[in-house]
Structure formats: structure tokens, C-alpha cells
Design an enzyme around this catalytic site. Structure first.
Site, PDB file in Angstrom:
ATOM      1  N   GLY A  42       0.769  -1.237   0.000  1.00 46.68           N
ATOM      2  CA  GLY A  42       0.000   0.000   0.000  1.00 46.68           C
ATOM      3  C   GLY A  42       0.800   1.288   0.000  1.00 46.68           C
ATOM      4  O   GLY A  42       0.289   2.326   0.442  1.00 46.68           O
TER       5      GLY A  42
ATOM      6  N   SER B  64      59.165  14.654 -13.547  1.00 45.20           N
ATOM      7  CA  SER B  64      58.184  14.579 -12.435  1.00 45.20           C
ATOM      8  C   SER B  64      57.506  15.930 -12.220  1.00 45.20           C
ATOM      9  O   SER B  64      57.754  16.597 -11.218  1.00 45.20           O
ATOM     10  CB  SER B  64      58.848  14.083 -11.143  1.00 45.20           C
TER      11      SER B  64
END
Length: 622
Positions: free
Chosen positions: A18, A520
Site C-alpha cells: 500500500g 616529475s
């Protein structure tokens, strides 16, 4: 009022208990329906020859009306005297649990609907566990269809004991268990005369008692980076503020890398006045006071570290794919705007879908479709986020395979991988005594053409001539072997640095002076190298202006990069982040390479001498 300013509640429960009827009735009782909506629904039902159903207000899809089930989540708005609500009606049918999970993930609280006749059904327990999985612990239980048991107090008490006991066993303490009849309206707004034995709140009163989460703006800053644009010479970082607020002049932290910068401006187009601040929910474009490298998936927080990052993440997930998940499988993990290729390290605490009992044995090693378990993943790149308990906006994750959504859940923990190195029979002190110097890593970073490789080789020659144990790890040489599978994307560059750092650490621990020569370009990657190597890491900035490096161009790389032949080339099509506080800076635009090498040799002699107060540095030792 928008959904963002309404209190979000999901309504869940077993199919046919429900839910949609309750939402339709709730809308009617609170005056949320448009004028004439009930009459139109009645006329439609008469025309179709069907019974009037409140659920038809929500079941907008034709297939839902024909089959009498809810397939998709539906959102509706209503209001009590206390506040506005958005209620999410999620499907209860087993085949549509993915829709239920999607809907419930947006809610702060829940209504669990239980049929008074059936009690604790299979999907009731499953949905309740999913609420717990999604971190929803504010739950009101609507014991529906009380009219069909003739408002029997004894039966209601049995349902309360059964459902309440199960919820508490999985960590949910229900705020109320309320007898209602959605069809007739009993217990929705107020308790009716047919349940005089019930003295708790009505459903609407229970909803008003839910506690709202702290406003998103009041929580710590979380801004996942969506993209990076250029506006002239300025880099503009864009994304949506998930929590917290941002002001021009604020100091913010970029992760990964833990770089702190200041917000220089909040950019906009066609703004009549400058934008000075923004809060959670707003999409922003911000400029910072330094030229930093940042990419999609990064996370912006306040200056004080508060978010979590790690290579291991533990999730409580719900698996949706038809193909089972196995330990060792690779999946794509998505948190915020970040996407990570990850490997399944462990699957444990799986929930048995038939008995809903928790398996706490050594771990099943596999998770079937529809299953729930705790899963630990490992990612090569650091994962950024929060535990769900700390910040739900960055504490939810989804899993994908081949661009398909296959699972989702909440973050329980983010940790670094901690490994215990085996003990060595020769200590660093013994090696230093034997070699006359300690091991260490001289990490040379700088643009291509700055002189790194030349200085590294000259230093190696000088050290070797003096009887030192030294070696060079050159980025180009490593790409011929150790890193030949890597390209030049940000992720591949990070992996190149990580591998080099791990090798350099092993060599330094063996007593060697390691001269690592890599561009790097990212500070975050060099920070990772320092984390890996530890105190033996020495960042050496071989500094030369880009114009000088282009003039030298010993390998012709800049010329090729400018012609578009080399993508992601540092200094041309990819940025270089100069070290902010290097251990030594060698300005090779002013120093000759010989002088720069001698300066580095002097630094090495001072830093890598044996730490022994009785030891005198002689001509043959560093």
C-alpha cells in the site's frame, strides 16, 4: 519550493502493502492535490471500469496501471504546518530493486509500509536493510490496512514486536510504529476513534518529528573538480560545491597532493558585479593565486585536512549486475567526480538473500546479483572521499563495468596500504660504516633541457671516482624497461614516479646514493615519492626558464611538441609545477653544468655523511 529546500523522505516496503495508496492519500489529506484531481481520477476509473484507487495518483505510467505495480520512483511534494516535504515513492517489486536504491539514496528519512495482515514479508526486510545500507536510520513504520484486521490491537502488537525487533537487530531504532488505513485515511493526519488503544503520533506528526540533517552549507567544504578550463593565461577550475562554502581570499587545499592555494576570484560570464562567495549546491568557476596542476576527480577542501584519501576503500554495497562479483575482479569506482580502476581485494559479511542472515565467516569470495556485502577495493591512484557517517555527499559510491552501473553503496573506511617490510640482517648503520656514507635519494626535477641528466651523470662520475657507491635512475632509461607500459598521461606519470620511488628506496636502503633524474612535473607526485622514500629523500630543483630549455632542446623535443607531434609535453601542452621548497635549487641558466654539479656534490657530502660524532669526514668519504 524546490526539492533542495524540502525535507526528502523515501517510502518503501513489500509490493502490494500500500505504498502508493498511502502517498496518494497523504497528498489528499494535506491539500497537495490540484483542484479537481480526485474528481478526474474518479472519472478515469469509471471510464476504465476499475475501482477508484488513490495509488493511481502516482502510477503515471500506463504499464503500472495495467499491471497494478509501481516500476519507477516518483517524487511528489506536500507540506505540513511544520515544513515542506518531497516524498519518493520507490518500487517494492524484487525485479526493480535498482530503482528503489536509486530513489532511497536521495532521502534523509523513510516511511516503511507494512501490511498489518502479512507482517514482516521478504521485501520488507530487504528494503529495511537497504535503508540501513544507505545510512538512513530515521524510519517511521506505517502498519497499513489496519481496517482489514478490524483494528485489532493484539494483531497490531504482534506486528510491532516482529517489525520493531528486526529493525533494531540491523541498527535501526524506529521512531514510531503507527496503525493506519491508507484507503480510509485513519492515522494519516490524526489518530481516529477506531484505534483508541494507540497513543503514539499520527503519521504526519511522526514525519514532523524527524530531525533534519545540518545544512549542506554548514558542513566542511567539499568541491569535487569537474574540469579545468583556460581563460587567456588563467586556469579556471570548475565544479559544484557539495558541502560548505567558498569565498574569494580563502585558503583551500587540493588533493591529492595536499597543495594549498588561495582563491583569487570566482569567475563568471556577463556578471554585473564580481562574485565574492558561493555555497553548497552552486556550480562555480574559480581561479587560484598559483599556477597549479589539477584535473577532474581532484577534491577541493578547506585548508585544514579533513577529507580522507587512501588506496584501500571499504564499502557496504548492493550488487545489481547479473554477473556475480568475485574477489580479484576489476571494476570502476566512482565517488564525486573521481573515477578509479579498482581491484576487489575482499568480499565478506555477505547477506543471505533468502534468510537475510549475515554470513560473518571468512568470506564467500563472491557476491550474487541482488546481494549485499562489505567489499574492500584497491586502487592504484589515491581515492578521495569521506566516510558516509562523516559526510554523506562524498560518502556514497557507485561501481561500474563497461560503463554499466552494477552496484552502489556507502563508504565505511578509506585507508592507506600498510605493509611490513621483512627485517634485514644488515642494518643501515652497518652499511654506512662499511661504505663510509649513508644511502639516500637525490631526486632531480626540472624541465626537459634544464640539465638534469647531464648533472646526474657528472655527479655519478665524481662520486664513483671518489669510491662512493652511487647509481642513476633516469626517466628515459626507465621507460625502456620498468615503465615501458606507461604513456604520458597524468595517471601514467604518477605511476612512473611511484615505481621509480619504490626502486630508489630499495637501493638507498642498500646503502647506495641514488641520483633519480625525472621531470616529475607534479608536486603531488613528488610528495608521494617523498612519502615512499622517507627521510632519505632530497628534492633537487634543476631550474632553468622554459625559454632557455627551448633554446637548448638537445633532443628536438620542444620543436616536435610545438608541431603537435608529442601530446602532453611538459612546458608546452602540459604544466610543470616548480618545487616550492626544494632542498637545493640549481639555477642552470646562471651556473655552468660543472658548477651546478659541484654544488650538488657539496650538498651530498653534507647530507649523506655517516652520523657519528667520532667520525671525521676524510677525502675518500662523503
Amino acid at each position: 519550493m524546490s526539492q533542495h529546500t524540502a525535507f526528502p523522505i523515501v517510502i518503501v516496503g513489500h509490493v502490494d502493502h500500500g505504498k502508493s495508496t498511502l502517498v496518494g492519500r497523504l497528498m489528499h489529506e494535506t491539500g497537495a492535490l490540484a483542484e479537481g484531481a480526485v474528481e478526474a481520477l474518479q472519472a478515469s476509473s469509471d471510464k476504465r471500469g476499475s475501482v477508484f484507487e488513490w495509488s493511481h495518483l502516482l502510477d503515471a505510467l500506463q504499464i503500472e496501471r495495467d499491471q497494478g505495480i509501481t516500476l519507477d520512483t516518483t517524487q511528489v511534494w506536500f507540506a505540513s504546518e511544520a515544513r515542506r516535504y518531497v516524498i519518493i515513492d520507490a518500487p517494492g517489486h524484487k525485479e526493480f530493486l535498482k530503482n528503489m536504491v536509486t530513489g532511497a539514496a536521495a532521502a534523509d528519512a523513510a516511511i516503511l509500509v507494512v501490511d498489518a495482515r502479512a507482517g514482516l514479508a521478504e521485501q520488507t526486510r530487504r528494503h529495511a536493510y537497504l535503508l540501513r545500507l544507505l545510512g538512513i536510520t530515521q524510519v517511521a513504520v506505517a502498519v497499513n490496512k489496519i481496517d482489514l484486521i478490524d483494528y485489532d490491537e493484539t494483531r497490531f502488537g504482534a506486528v510491532v514486536e516482529e517489525v520493531g525487533g528486526y529493525l533494531r537487530s540491523i541498527g535501526i531504532n524506529p521512531t514510531a510504529l503507527i496503525p493506519i488505513s491508507a484507503r480510509h485515511g485513519d492515522g494519516i493526519i490524526a489518530n481516529g476513534p477506531k484505534t483508541p488503544w494507540y497513543h503514539g503520533p499520527s503519521l504526519l506528526q511522526a514525519l514532523d518529528a524527524f530531525t533534519a540533517r545540518p545544512s549542506l552549507a554548514a558542513q566542511p567544504l567539499r568541491l569535487p573538480v569537474q574540469d579545468l578550463y583556460r581563460r587567456g593565461e588563467r586556469r579556471i577550475v570548475v565544479g559544484r560545491i557539495e558541502t560548505g562554502r567558498l569565498r574569494v581570499g580563502d585558503t583551500i587545499r587540493l588533493t591529492p597532493g595536499n597543495r594549498t592555494v588561495k582563491v583569487a576570484a570566482l569567475e563568471g560570464w556577463n556578471l554585473s558585479v564580481p562574485k565574492l562567495s558561493a555555497i553548497a549546491g552552486e556550480s562555480v568557476a574559480l581561479a587560484v593565486d598559483e599556477d597549479v596542476f589539477v584535473e577532474r576527480g581532484a577534491l577541493i577542501t578547506e585548508a585544514a585536512p579533513s577529507s580522507r584519501q587512501g588506496h584501500l576503500i571499504t564499502l557496504r554495497i548492493f550488487w545489481l549486475d547479473r554477473t556475480p562479483l568475485n574477489e580479484g575482479d576489476r571494476v570502476t569506482l566512482r565517488i564525486g567526480t573521481g573515477s578509479h580502476e579498482a581491484t576487489v581485494r575482499r568480499i565478506d559479511e555477505a547477506l543471505d538473500l533468502d534468510s537475510l542472515a549475515l554470513d560473518q565467516s571468512e568470506g564467500p569470495g563472491q557476491l550474487e546479483s541482488g546481494g549485499i556485502a562489505r567489499v574492500t577495493l584497491h586502487s592504484r591512484r589515491p581515492i578521495l572521499g569521506d566516510r558516509f557517517a562523516d559526510n554523506p555527499r562524498l560518502g556514497r559510491a557507485v561501481l561500474a563495468r563497461d560503463y554499466r552501473l552494477v552496484g552502489g553503496g556507502i563508504v565505511e573506511e578509506l585507508t592507506e596500504v600498510v605493509l611490513s617490510a621483512p627485517e634485514t640482517s644488515v642494518t643501515p648503520e652497518e652499511r654506512a660504516a662499511l661504505n663510509g656514507h649513508r644511502g639516500g635519494v637525490l631526486w632531480l626535477t626540472g624541465l626537459s633541457g634544464s640539465g638534469k641528466s647531464t648533472i646526474a651523470q657528472r655527479l655519478l662520475r665524481k662520486l664513483t671516482d671518489q669510491g662512493r657507491l652511487a647509481t642513476v635512475l633516469d626517466g628515459d632509461t626507465l621507460r625502456l624497461g620498468l615503465s615501458r607500459d606507461l604513456g604520458f598521461t597524468a595517471e601514467d606519470r604518477a605511476e612512473q614516479v611511484r615505481r621509480t620511488a619504490e626502486v630508489a628506496k630499495l637501493m638507498a636502503n642498500s646503502g647506495l646514493i641514488v641520483i633519480a633524474s625525472l621531470i616529475s612535473p607534479r608536486q603531488a607526485d613528488r610528495d608521494l615519492a617523498e612519502t615512499i622514500i622517507g627521510d632519505d629523500f632530497h628534492e633537487i630543483f634543476v631550474d632553468a626558464p622554459l625559454e632557455t630549455c627551448i633554446t637548448r632542446d638537445p633532443k628536438g623535443l620542444y620543436k616536435r611538441a610545438k608541431a603537435g607531434e608529442i601530446p602532453n609535453f611538459t612546458g608546452v601542452s602540459a604544466p610543470y609545477e616548480a618545487p616550492q621548497d626544494p632542498a637545493l635549487r640549481l639555477d642552470t641558466a646562471k651556473l655552468s653544468l660543472e658548477d651546478a654539479t659541484d654544488a650538488l656534490l657539496t650538498y651530498a657530502e653534507a647530507q649523506l655523511a655517516r652520523r657519528n660524532e667520532n667520525y671525521v669526514l676524510g677525502p675518500a668519504y662523503i
